[in-house]
Structure formats: C-alpha cells, structure tokens
Design an enzyme around this catalytic site. Structure first.
Site, PDB file in Angstrom:
ATOM      1  N   CYS A   1       9.308  -9.377 -12.753  1.00 43.41           N
ATOM      2  CA  CYS A   1       8.083 -10.195 -12.715  1.00 43.41           C
ATOM      3  C   CYS A   1       6.810  -9.426 -13.040  1.00 43.41           C
ATOM      4  CB  CYS A   1       7.929 -10.845 -11.343  1.00 43.41           C
ATOM      5  SG  CYS A   1       9.080 -12.172 -11.092  1.00 43.41           S
TER       6      CYS A   1
ATOM      7  N   GLY B   1       3.592   5.556  -4.841  1.00 41.42           N
ATOM      8  CA  GLY B   1       4.825   6.167  -5.289  1.00 41.42           C
ATOM      9  C   GLY B   1       4.977   6.082  -6.788  1.00 41.42           C
TER      10      GLY B   1
ATOM     11  N   LEU C   1       0.830  -1.207   0.000  1.00 42.87           N
ATOM     12  CA  LEU C   1       0.000   0.000   0.000  1.00 42.87           C
ATOM     13  C   LEU C   1       0.865   1.258   0.000  1.00 42.87           C
ATOM     14  CD1 LEU C   1      -2.927  -0.899   2.450  1.00 42.87           C
ATOM     15  CD2 LEU C   1      -2.975  -0.766  -0.057  1.00 42.87           C
TER      16      LEU C   1
HETATM   17  C1  UDX Z   1       7.485  -9.782  -7.142  1.00 41.28           C
HETATM   18  C2  UDX Z   1       6.533 -10.611  -6.284  1.00 41.28           C
HETATM   19  O1  UDX Z   1       6.441 -10.025  -4.982  1.00 41.28           O
HETATM   20  C3  UDX Z   1       6.979 -12.054  -6.199  1.00 41.28           C
HETATM   21  O2  UDX Z   1       6.033 -12.817  -5.462  1.00 41.28           O
HETATM   22  C4  UDX Z   1       7.097 -12.597  -7.617  1.00 41.28           C
HETATM   23  O3  UDX Z   1       7.520 -13.944  -7.603  1.00 41.28           O
HETATM   24  C5  UDX Z   1       8.045 -11.744  -8.438  1.00 41.28           C
HETATM   25  O4  UDX Z   1       7.589 -10.380  -8.422  1.00 41.28           O
HETATM   26  P1  UDX Z   1       9.841  -8.603  -6.860  1.00 41.28           P
HETATM   27  O5  UDX Z   1       9.721  -8.213  -8.305  1.00 41.28           O
HETATM   28  O6  UDX Z   1      11.135  -9.144  -6.381  1.00 41.28           O
HETATM   29  O7  UDX Z   1       8.743  -9.727  -6.506  1.00 41.28           O
HETATM   30  O8  UDX Z   1       9.507  -7.287  -6.027  1.00 41.28           O
HETATM   31  P2  UDX Z   1       8.487  -6.766  -4.910  1.00 41.28           P
HETATM   32  O9  UDX Z   1       9.222  -6.624  -3.634  1.00 41.28           O
HETATM   33  O10 UDX Z   1       7.243  -7.538  -4.917  1.00 41.28           O
HETATM   34  O11 UDX Z   1       8.212  -5.285  -5.497  1.00 41.28           O
HETATM   35  C6  UDX Z   1       7.734  -5.104  -6.827  1.00 41.28           C
HETATM   36  C7  UDX Z   1       7.654  -3.627  -7.183  1.00 41.28           C
HETATM   37  O12 UDX Z   1       6.560  -3.007  -6.524  1.00 41.28           O
HETATM   38  C8  UDX Z   1       8.886  -2.807  -6.830  1.00 41.28           C
HETATM   39  O13 UDX Z   1       9.180  -1.930  -7.903  1.00 41.28           O
HETATM   40  C9  UDX Z   1       8.452  -2.030  -5.598  1.00 41.28           C
HETATM   41  O14 UDX Z   1       9.151  -0.823  -5.446  1.00 41.28           O
HETATM   42  C10 UDX Z   1       6.976  -1.810  -5.893  1.00 41.28           C
HETATM   43  N1  UDX Z   1       6.139  -1.599  -4.702  1.00 41.28           N
HETATM   44  C11 UDX Z   1       5.980  -2.601  -3.793  1.00 41.28           C
HETATM   45  C12 UDX Z   1       5.496  -0.383  -4.520  1.00 41.28           C
HETATM   46  O15 UDX Z   1       5.618   0.552  -5.332  1.00 41.28           O
HETATM   47  N2  UDX Z   1       4.688  -0.209  -3.424  1.00 41.28           N
HETATM   48  C13 UDX Z   1       4.501  -1.197  -2.504  1.00 41.28           C
HETATM   49  O16 UDX Z   1       3.747  -0.961  -1.540  1.00 41.28           O
HETATM   50  C14 UDX Z   1       5.167  -2.432  -2.696  1.00 41.28           C
END
Ligand code: UDX
Length: 430
Positions: free
Chosen positions: A268, A261, A258
């Site tokens: 992925c 940004g 949540l």
């Molecule tokens: C993700 C999934 O979480 C994982 O289960 C899947 O197998 C692969 O994709 P990952 O890509 O490593 O993993 O990153 P994650 O930590 O999930 O963050 C993904 C993106 O969302 C990042 O760019 C992060 O900055 C963004 N994000 C995450 C937000 O902008 N806000 C949030 O609240 C959470």
C-alpha cells in the site's frame, strides 16, 4: 442485504467474509475458478488472521462465490474490489477496474431494483466520476441515478490484521452524492455500528477517494520523518527511541508509527504514495515533501549497509539477512526493505544468506541465487555479519546463536535484537 463483491484479492475476500459475518448474503465474484471453488467449499483463498474461521463458517452458505457477474443483478449493494496496479511512472493503471465496471454495468442492466455500486479499490480523486461511472453507464446502457447509484468506501486494512481491522475500524468513510446512497451504506454497516463505536465520515466521492491517499501518505510521511529524526539523533549519539516515545506523548503526534528503522514497504504505502505523487504532478502540482518522504525511505537500506561497512568489509564474506518480509506477521515481500538490502550486499560482493520464518519462498522468486537458511541460527552460523530487516519477535530471543558467527557484527534495522557483551552491535538510528 444481498451483496456482491467483485474481486477476491485480500481486500475483496476479507470484505466478503466480514459482511457475511455481519449477517448479509454475500457473493464474491472472481475470474479465478480455484479461488471460487475454495470459498464455496469454506476454504479461505488467502492467509489472514481470522479469515479461515469466517470462510469455514459462512462459505457455501451466507458467503458464496462465482465467476459470473450476473449474480449482481440480485444485489442491493455491489462492491468493486479489483486491483489498480502501478504503471512505470507510478500512476495507477485503471484498465482492470474499468473493464470490470463495464462488465458489471452490463449485468446491472437486468437489475430490477437500483443497486448501489460501491468503489472499494483505491483510486485517485476523479477516477470514479471520470472513468468508472462512464464505464458502468457504457455497460448498462443507462445513466447513474437511473439504473444504479455510486459510492466510494475506501478500506484502511493492514495486512495480517485485515479481519480485525474491518470488524473494529477507527472510522468508515462513505463518499456519495445522494442521501439514498448514505442510507444504503448505513444499513449495510448497521450490524457493525451496533457492535462498535465507529466514527462515520459522510463526504463526497472525490473526498472519499482522497482520504485513502491522504491517510497512507500521512502515515508513510510520519515514518519517514521519524526515520529522518532518527538519522539525525544518531549523528548526535542520541537514543532515537527515547526521543520518539517522548514526542509520542503529545496527543497531537500520538505514539504509533514512530518506530524508526529501515523504512516502510508493503503493497500500500509505496504504491499509494507513488500514485498520489504522479497524480499531483499530472494535475500541475509539484509534491516536494512527498518526493522527500520517498527519498528518505529509499535511503534507509543504504544507510544500514554503510553502517555495516564501518564495521566490516563484506566483500567475499557471508552475511545473514534476518527478515525478508516487509513487516512481521506476513509472508509478503512486496517493496520489502530486504530487497534493496540484499541488492546492496550483492553489489559489495557478499555471500548472502536470507532467513525469514514465512517469507523465504516468496523471496526465492526474487533472488533465486542467494542462500536461504531454515532458521536464524543456521543463517548466523559462520556469518561474518548480520543485518536485521524485519521485526520478527523471534529475533529478540536470539542469544547464543550469535556465538556461532565467524565475527558477531550485528547491524539492526528494527531495534529488535538484544545487544549484549560479545556482539559487535549497532542500530540504524540509535
Ligand atoms: C498499511 C496501512 O496501515 C493500512 O491502513 C493500509 O490500508 C495499507 O497500508 P500495511 O501495509 O499492512 O498497512 O502495513 P503497516 O502495518 O501499516 O506497516 C507499513 C510499513 O511501515 C511496514 O513496512 C512497517 O515495517 C513500517 N513501519 C510501521 C515502520 O517502519 N515504523 C513504524 O513505526 C510503523
């Protein structure tokens, strides 16, 4: 058990090392001889927290590596963890995984027992049945159920915490057609189930394929929704983070993912959402909401820059980009929001100086002609403005570094910098 893992990417290597740690005899197969040599000598070929230790402990012993698919003839379980890259329309390109399945099938023709072939790679529903099983059958000259069984076991590993996510999963998903396949997977994961309280989902092959996409599409949508709500909050002068924290208290919403940004990136979410959209469209369904999820994500970097425009005309000015990785804790820049941010700054005629604690070299390959600083302080020194793209903890500690800016305009895409008097600070969604 005797396990073969085809593919030594971040998923395959993590899987192989973790299964060895659970007590299995694992052989990782890859065409890259350097990767094979590294694993054999106990050196992790990729950077993942905790992986060095596991490969050092088991490499050359319970964890072996080879370039030879024939090792699969001795396996009870063979994982396919090969890449499924994206084509120009967002569809997954199954040529690598299909070729691997055919080669594996040829090796399995020599198997004495009937091994379980488990698809770990992310593939759209129907791929295992329509492409991978036929490839295995072509290679082996035999049929599924005769020379081998097939299951789908998707991964939900985050980059940077892949080992810990594997060893402490929320759930494991077993997609199969027969009780025997579920039993084999259960035996394989039994040492993990003894250690942790893990939900086991037993389902069909297509359902397992879809669960992976649904999981990522849901999480990406959750972030795009909170980003949209954040954008609306900003219009009303409302603190989007207070709103997010409050709605996260509702069990049905939950507190994670949540943080509004500059949007999501990585290897992925962008790839899987695009592939699901393309597959849905190919199947005759128009996924309007998922299109919008991508649309909101694509717009966030431009919103960040339009806020910057409200403060300063950056044409001819030095602008610091703080954070280049797609998230903190990784050097991965794939689909990083820093990429469209830098593009937008260059279009505006800015002189861009990028800083990231670990991702600089990767970004240099993408943008060889911009400047890179070796510290946030150096990036900020003399800059007219700074935009924050990645939530590295060290940006929260920045303070007097802003005093060295030509004009301390800070537009924060991750709510990480501490606003204070003397900084012209504005957040993206608050
Ligand atoms: C993700 C999934 O979480 C994982 O289960 C899947 O197998 C692969 O994709 P990952 O890509 O490593 O993993 O990153 P994650 O930590 O999930 O963050 C993904 C993106 O969302 C990042 O760019 C992060 O900055 C963004 N994000 C995450 C937000 O902008 N806000 C949030 O609240 C959470």
């Amino acid at each position: 058990m005797q396990v073969t893992v085809i593919g030594s990417g971040y998923v395959g290597t993590t899987l192989a090392a973790c299964l060895a740690d659970l007590g299995h005899d694992v052989t990782n197969v890859d065409i890259d001889e350097e990767i094979v040599a590294a694993i054999e000598s106990g050196v992790a070929p990729i950077h993942e927290a905790g992986l060095d230790e596991l490969v050092a402990e088991h490499g050359g012993e319970r964890l072996r590596a080879t370039t030879d698919y024939d090792v699969a003839t001795r396996a009870n379980v063979v994982f396919i963890a090969l890449p499924t890259p994206t084509d120009a329309e967002g569809r997954i390109d199954t040529s690598i995984i299909t070729a691997g399945a055919e080669q594996l099938g040829a090796a399995l023709a020599e198997s004495e027992e009937r091994p379980l072939v488990v698809v770990k790679s992310t593939v759209v529903p129907g791929t295992t049945e329509n492409e991978l099983i036929p490839a295995l059958e072509r290679g082996s000259g035999s049929t599924v159920g005769e020379a081998f069984d097939v299951a789908v076991n998707p991964e939900f590993l985050r980059e940077g915490t892949a080992v810990s996510d594997f060893l402490h999963p929320d759930k494991v998903v077993f997609g199969a057609q027969h009780a025997r396949a579920y039993e084999t997977l259960n035996e394989l994961y039994a040492p993990l189930f003894e250690r942790t309280d893990t939900a086991v989902v037993r389902t069909g092959i297509r359902e397992a394929e879809m669960i992976k996409y649904a999981n990522n599409a849901f999480l990406a949508s959750k972030i795009s929704l909170i980003n949209e709500l954040g954008n609306i909050c900003k219009e009303f002068g409302v603190d989007a983070y207070e709103v997010a924290d409050a709605i996260g208290l509702d069990d049905r919403i939950g507190p994670q993912f949540l943080r509004s940004g500059v949007g999501w990136g990585g290897s992925c979410f962008p790839k899987d959402v695009a592939a699901l959209i393309a597959a849905a469209r190919d199947a005759g369904y128009d996924p309007e909401l998922l299109d919008a999820v991508v649309g909101v994500n694509d717009r966030q970097p431009e919103r960040l820059l339009s806020i910057l425009d409200d403060h300063v005309d950056v044409n001819g000015e030095r602008v610091a980009v703080l954070g280049l990785a797609f998230k903190s804790g990784t050097d991965d820049i794939r689909s990083s929001r820093a990429i469209p941010t830098i593009e937008g700054l260059l279009e505006r005629g800015a002189t861009v100086v990028g800083y990231d604690p670990v991702a600089t070299e990767n970004m240099r390959a993408e943008f060889p002609d911009i400047e890179y600083a070796s510290s946030a302080a150096d990036a900020l020194s003399g800059a007219t403005a700074a935009v924050v793209v990645t939530d590295w903890d060290e940006f929260a500690a920045l303070d007097e570094e802003f005093d060295a800016m030509a004009r301390p305009v800070v537009v924060d895409g991750r709510r990480i910098v501490e606003p204070r008097a003397g900084i012209e600070y504005e957040g993206l969604t608050w």
